[in-house]
Design a protein around this motif. Structure first.
Motif, short mmCIF file in Angstrom:
data_model
loop_
_atom_site.label_atom_id
_atom_site.label_comp_id
_atom_site.label_asym_id
_atom_site.label_seq_id
_atom_site.Cartn_x
_atom_site.Cartn_y
_atom_site.Cartn_z
N GLY A 251 27.79 31.76 35.96
CA GLY A 251 28.93 30.97 36.42
C GLY A 251 29.26 31.10 37.89
O GLY A 251 30.18 30.46 38.39
N PHE B 79 33.47 36.36 33.86
CA PHE B 79 33.69 35.52 35.03
C PHE B 79 33.76 34.04 34.66
O PHE B 79 34.65 33.32 35.11
CB PHE B 79 32.59 35.75 36.07
CG PHE B 79 32.79 34.95 37.31
CD1 PHE B 79 33.75 35.31 38.24
CD2 PHE B 79 32.03 33.81 37.54
CE1 PHE B 79 33.96 34.56 39.39
CE2 PHE B 79 32.23 33.05 38.69
CZ PHE B 79 33.19 33.43 39.61
N ALA C 150 39.22 36.75 42.26
CA ALA C 150 37.95 37.31 41.77
C ALA C 150 36.82 37.13 42.78
O ALA C 150 35.70 36.79 42.41
CB ALA C 150 37.57 36.63 40.45
N THR D 228 28.52 31.20 42.19
CA THR D 228 27.85 30.39 43.20
C THR D 228 26.41 30.89 43.40
O THR D 228 25.53 30.11 43.75
CB THR D 228 28.62 30.45 44.54
OG1 THR D 228 28.92 31.81 44.83
CG2 THR D 228 29.90 29.67 44.48
N GLU E 286 36.74 43.87 42.78
CA GLU E 286 37.42 44.32 41.56
C GLU E 286 36.46 45.12 40.71
O GLU E 286 35.34 44.68 40.46
CB GLU E 286 38.01 43.15 40.73
CG GLU E 286 37.12 41.92 40.64
CD GLU E 286 37.47 40.93 41.74
OE1 GLU E 286 38.61 40.94 42.19
OE2 GLU E 286 36.58 40.17 42.14
N PHE F 108 32.83 43.58 39.95
CA PHE F 108 32.44 42.97 41.22
C PHE F 108 32.96 43.83 42.37
O PHE F 108 33.80 43.42 43.16
CB PHE F 108 33.05 41.56 41.26
CG PHE F 108 32.50 40.61 42.28
CD1 PHE F 108 31.20 40.13 42.19
CD2 PHE F 108 33.30 40.15 43.33
CE1 PHE F 108 30.71 39.23 43.12
CE2 PHE F 108 32.81 39.25 44.27
CZ PHE F 108 31.51 38.78 44.16
N GLU G 102 30.45 31.38 52.52
CA GLU G 102 31.40 30.89 51.51
C GLU G 102 32.76 31.51 51.80
O GLU G 102 32.83 32.56 52.41
CB GLU G 102 31.01 31.35 50.09
CG GLU G 102 29.56 31.31 49.79
CD GLU G 102 29.25 31.64 48.33
OE1 GLU G 102 30.11 32.19 47.62
OE2 GLU G 102 28.12 31.34 47.92
N ARG H 14 34.99 23.10 41.72
CA ARG H 14 36.14 23.89 41.27
C ARG H 14 37.45 23.25 41.70
O ARG H 14 38.45 23.31 40.98
CB ARG H 14 36.04 25.33 41.82
CG ARG H 14 34.94 26.13 41.13
CD ARG H 14 34.79 27.52 41.72
NE ARG H 14 33.72 28.26 41.03
CZ ARG H 14 33.16 29.36 41.51
NH1 ARG H 14 33.56 29.86 42.68
NH2 ARG H 14 32.21 29.97 40.83
N THR I 126 40.73 38.11 36.36
CA THR I 126 39.59 38.48 37.18
C THR I 126 38.45 38.94 36.28
O THR I 126 38.58 38.99 35.05
CB THR I 126 39.98 39.60 38.19
OG1 THR I 126 38.98 39.65 39.22
CG2 THR I 126 40.10 40.96 37.54
N GLN J 140 24.82 36.51 38.24
CA GLN J 140 25.95 36.59 37.32
C GLN J 140 26.32 35.18 36.89
O GLN J 140 26.48 34.27 37.72
CB GLN J 140 27.17 37.26 37.99
CG GLN J 140 28.33 37.36 36.99
CD GLN J 140 29.57 38.07 37.53
OE1 GLN J 140 29.79 38.15 38.73
NE2 GLN J 140 30.37 38.60 36.60
N TYR K 173 36.38 32.91 50.18
CA TYR K 173 37.14 33.30 48.98
C TYR K 173 38.59 32.86 49.13
O TYR K 173 39.17 32.97 50.21
CB TYR K 173 37.16 34.82 48.81
CG TYR K 173 35.83 35.49 48.50
CD1 TYR K 173 34.69 34.78 48.13
CD2 TYR K 173 35.74 36.88 48.57
CE1 TYR K 173 33.50 35.43 47.86
CE2 TYR K 173 34.55 37.55 48.29
CZ TYR K 173 33.43 36.81 47.94
OH TYR K 173 32.25 37.47 47.67
N1 ARG Z 1 31.81 34.36 44.90
C1 ARG Z 1 31.11 34.07 43.70
C2 ARG Z 1 31.74 32.88 43.02
O1 ARG Z 1 32.86 32.53 43.29
C3 ARG Z 1 31.04 35.26 42.75
C4 ARG Z 1 32.33 35.81 42.31
C5 ARG Z 1 32.20 36.84 41.19
N2 ARG Z 1 33.43 37.49 40.97
C6 ARG Z 1 33.67 38.45 40.04
N3 ARG Z 1 34.82 39.00 40.01
N4 ARG Z 1 32.76 38.78 39.17
O2 ARG Z 1 31.14 32.27 42.18
#
Ligand code: ARG
Length: 271
Positions: free
Chosen positions: A166, A98, A115, A168, A65, A61, A232, A123, A57, A164, A234
């Motif tokens: 990488g 990430f 994560a 979405t 986490e 976030f 979205e 993906r 992870t 952040q 998870y």
């Molecule tokens: N949901 C977004 C993605 O899958 C952001 C996830 C960021 N997760 C993290 N643990 N930093 O791209």
């Protein structure tokens, strides 16, 4: 009487076998896991290390986490703790950047990615996903004095957007608002928010729950634009083709959703 003694012998033999199975097999069941997961499956999970479920992870976030007193906590940590227990495995969490998670999974450094990780076609080419467990939406964080009230108003203004790397937010949401050259990647959301507060970027785009956490931290300095993007989902990612582990996690997720323990973890961390 004879039948009774024979019955006892069968029970004794069965319990002895159960004890032996626990004592001999490194991968076999531990107390506390549910009866429906059996030791013979565990061997097929194709784990990095027998007996352990290693979760990769990025613990930056919240509320999914984050670090608290040296350990990683949050929805994903709590849910995967329940899942590992169902599978008779010990959970180990590896924290990393990430954007290095997919490679760590493919290179067998971790068994799963948990994560706040969104299912998306690109993906799915490189890994397999379990059933979904949470719905999210990208959210815009602006300084409170920003004139914008929707992403429509933000388009074609040459705005710089912090994200952040990488995520979405970076690859799917930010390009809707601004040109690629104006998207600035940070190692985590809080660095992106700092950049916003110091005027290096005009907005941050990140998942709704972390966005709300940052709003809580910075109070009246920032505002959120919610419901601007598509939903979205998870899910947990496993190595491509690791069907036994994928199936076992799906079964565990179903059970913890049904018995209410999943919801408890969510309520513990999502305010
Ligand atoms: N949901 C977004 C993605 O899958 C952001 C996830 C960021 N997760 C993290 N643990 N930093 O791209």
């Amino acid at each position: 009487m004879k039948k009774f003694i024979k019955g006892l012998a069968v029970i004794a033999a069965a319990s002895l076998m159960a004890v032996m199975a626990t004592a001999c097999g490194g991968d076999t069941q531990k107390p506390g896991n549910s009866d429906s997961f059996n030791a013979s499956n565990t061997a097929n999970y194709n784990l990095v290390t027998g007996g352990k479920l290693i979760m990769g992870t990025n613990a930056e976030f919240p509320p999914f986490e984050y670090k608290e007193g040296g350990s990683v906590v949050g929805v994903d940590a709590g849910v995967m703790e329940l899942v590992a227990k169902k599978l008779g495995l010990t959970l180990e969490i590896k924290d990393m950047t990430f954007d290095s998670l997919p490679e760590a999974l493919a290179g067998k450094n971790i068994d799963v990615i948990a994560a706040g990780f969104t299912i998306k076609p690109e993906r799915e080419e490189k890994m397999d996903f379990t059933d979904t467990y949470y719905t999210a939406k990208q959210t815009v964080i602006l300084k409170s004095d920003s004139p914008y009230n929707s992403i429509e108003e933000m388009k074609d203004k040459n705005l710089k957007i912090g994200v952040q790397t990488g995520t979405t937010g970076m690859n799917d949401a930010a390009p809707v608002v601004t040109g690629e050259d104006n998207i600035v990647g940070y190692n985590n959301g809080s660095l992106a928010v700092e950049a916003l507060l110091s005027g290096k970027v005009d907005a941050v785009i990140i998942d709704n729950n972390p966005a709300k956490e940052y709003k809580d931290q910075h109070g009246d300095d920032v505002k959120l634009l919610e419901d601007q993007f598509e939903e979205e989902e998870y899910a947990i990612a496993v190595r491509k083709g690791n069907k036994e582990l994928q199936d076992a996690i799906n079964k565990a997720l179903k059970e913890i959703k049904e018995d209410g323990s999943f919801q408890k973890v969510v309520e513990q961390y999502v305010k």
